[in-house]
Every structure is written in C-alpha cells, then in structure tokens.
Design a protein around this motif. Structure first.
Motif, mmCIF file in Angstrom:
data_model
loop_
_atom_site.group_PDB
_atom_site.id
_atom_site.type_symbol
_atom_site.label_atom_id
_atom_site.label_comp_id
_atom_site.label_asym_id
_atom_site.label_seq_id
_atom_site.Cartn_x
_atom_site.Cartn_y
_atom_site.Cartn_z
ATOM 1 N N ARG A 3 28.288 -71.050 -16.176
ATOM 2 C CA ARG A 3 29.183 -70.094 -15.524
ATOM 3 C C ARG A 3 30.584 -70.197 -16.111
ATOM 4 O O ARG A 3 31.227 -69.187 -16.410
ATOM 5 C CB ARG A 3 29.195 -70.354 -14.012
ATOM 6 C CG ARG A 3 30.094 -69.453 -13.244
ATOM 7 C CD ARG A 3 29.557 -68.052 -13.188
ATOM 8 N NE ARG A 3 30.467 -67.226 -12.399
ATOM 9 C CZ ARG A 3 30.333 -65.960 -12.197
ATOM 10 N NH1 ARG A 3 29.294 -65.315 -12.703
ATOM 11 N NH2 ARG A 3 31.188 -65.303 -11.486
ATOM 12 N N TYR A 4 31.081 -71.407 -16.274
ATOM 13 C CA TYR A 4 32.399 -71.596 -16.887
ATOM 14 C C TYR A 4 32.408 -71.059 -18.315
ATOM 15 O O TYR A 4 33.367 -70.422 -18.743
ATOM 16 C CB TYR A 4 32.795 -73.072 -16.890
ATOM 17 C CG TYR A 4 33.503 -73.516 -15.637
ATOM 18 C CD1 TYR A 4 34.883 -73.512 -15.555
ATOM 19 C CD2 TYR A 4 32.788 -73.956 -14.529
ATOM 20 C CE1 TYR A 4 35.545 -73.934 -14.407
ATOM 21 C CE2 TYR A 4 33.435 -74.380 -13.376
ATOM 22 C CZ TYR A 4 34.810 -74.367 -13.324
ATOM 23 O OH TYR A 4 35.457 -74.766 -12.192
ATOM 24 N N LEU A 64 32.672 -67.303 -18.273
ATOM 25 C CA LEU A 64 33.972 -66.795 -17.842
ATOM 26 C C LEU A 64 35.115 -67.140 -18.786
ATOM 27 O O LEU A 64 36.024 -66.340 -18.982
ATOM 28 C CB LEU A 64 34.311 -67.332 -16.444
ATOM 29 C CG LEU A 64 33.452 -66.834 -15.299
ATOM 30 C CD1 LEU A 64 33.798 -67.596 -14.022
ATOM 31 C CD2 LEU A 64 33.636 -65.341 -15.091
ATOM 32 N N TYR A 65 35.102 -68.329 -19.356
ATOM 33 C CA TYR A 65 36.271 -68.820 -20.088
ATOM 34 C C TYR A 65 36.050 -69.027 -21.574
ATOM 35 O O TYR A 65 37.008 -69.208 -22.309
ATOM 36 C CB TYR A 65 36.783 -70.110 -19.436
ATOM 37 C CG TYR A 65 37.032 -69.922 -17.962
ATOM 38 C CD1 TYR A 65 37.970 -69.004 -17.506
ATOM 39 C CD2 TYR A 65 36.301 -70.617 -17.015
ATOM 40 C CE1 TYR A 65 38.182 -68.807 -16.147
ATOM 41 C CE2 TYR A 65 36.513 -70.430 -15.656
ATOM 42 C CZ TYR A 65 37.451 -69.525 -15.233
ATOM 43 O OH TYR A 65 37.656 -69.343 -13.897
ATOM 44 N N ARG A 67 40.262 -75.410 -16.645
ATOM 45 C CA ARG A 67 39.857 -74.857 -15.346
ATOM 46 C C ARG A 67 39.055 -75.865 -14.526
ATOM 47 O O ARG A 67 39.218 -75.949 -13.319
ATOM 48 C CB ARG A 67 39.043 -73.585 -15.538
ATOM 49 C CG ARG A 67 39.814 -72.487 -16.225
ATOM 50 C CD ARG A 67 40.960 -72.019 -15.403
ATOM 51 N NE ARG A 67 40.770 -70.595 -15.218
ATOM 52 C CZ ARG A 67 41.347 -69.873 -14.306
ATOM 53 N NH1 ARG A 67 42.158 -70.401 -13.457
ATOM 54 N NH2 ARG A 67 41.120 -68.600 -14.222
ATOM 55 N N SER A 78 37.178 -71.815 -7.516
ATOM 56 C CA SER A 78 35.789 -71.960 -7.922
ATOM 57 C C SER A 78 35.383 -70.847 -8.878
ATOM 58 O O SER A 78 35.737 -69.686 -8.679
ATOM 59 C CB SER A 78 34.878 -71.937 -6.691
ATOM 60 O OG SER A 78 33.530 -71.948 -7.088
ATOM 61 N N ALA A 79 34.625 -71.200 -9.900
ATOM 62 C CA ALA A 79 34.140 -70.218 -10.872
ATOM 63 C C ALA A 79 32.830 -69.574 -10.424
ATOM 64 O O ALA A 79 32.334 -68.660 -11.063
ATOM 65 C CB ALA A 79 33.935 -70.889 -12.228
#
Length: 110
Positions: free
Chosen positions: A38-39, A42-43, A52, A65-66
């Motif tokens: 997930r991180y 997103l990043y 993060r 929270s991501a």
C-alpha cells in the motif's frame, strides 16, 4: 531467582524493531506485506515510504494511516503504540528491506 528470570524475559523488548510490529500484525493486524504494498502504491520511492512510515510509527493516527478507510475502521490505527524515533526508523528500514520487490525481479532471459 527462577521467577525473576522468567519475568525479566517476559518484560524484555523484542530483539529487532520489526519484531515489535510482527507481534501484533501476525495476530490481529493487517499483514506487513500488505502495508508495504500500500505504501509502495501511494508513495512509490523508498525514501518517501520510509518518511511516511516513520511519521506514522512515531505518532500513529487514523489521518496518517496509508490504509483504505475500511481497513482503518477495522484495525484502529489510532490504537497503535507510538515508537521512539530510533525504533521507528529501524522498523521502517527493516520492513522496506524485507518486502522490497526489486531484488526479487529476475530480468535474465531464460
């Protein structure tokens, strides 16, 4: 004497910073591999992921929270324990190292 040794062993910190995470995440939290993916989604860069994650681990909150909203409601990130700066940094680095997909990609022709 034996009782003191047993109690001190129970109170001891996990041996690695990532072990602090796996204690809960293997029982009732989302899997760490899912969190890393997930991180990553997103990043995209390891540096942004690291920043993060450390930010979340030092001061956990639902806003930081991501995870998607449904997972935030299910797992309650605001109840996550805050980590000291050094432990948060080491845990984030270990998770990135463990879950990084680049070393797993084999680009050799078969």
């Amino acid at each position: 004497m034996i009782l003191v040794l047993i109690l001190s062993g129970l109170a001891a910190e996990p041996t690695s910073p990532l072990a602090r995470c796996t204690v809960c995440h293997t029982k009732n939290g989302p899997p760490l591999s899912l969190i890393y993916r997930r991180y990553l989604m997103l990043y995209s860069s390891k540096e942004r992921i690291r920043t993060r994650m450390i930010d979340f681990l030092r001061a956990p909150s639902k806003a930081k929270s991501a995870m998607p909203e449904g997972m935030k409601n299910r797992f309650k990130p605001q109840e996550h324990p805050a980590f000291p700066p050094r432990i948060a940094k080491e845990a984030a680095e270990k998770l990135i190292e463990k879950e990084d997909m680049i070393p797993r990609i084999d680009v050799r022709k078969k």
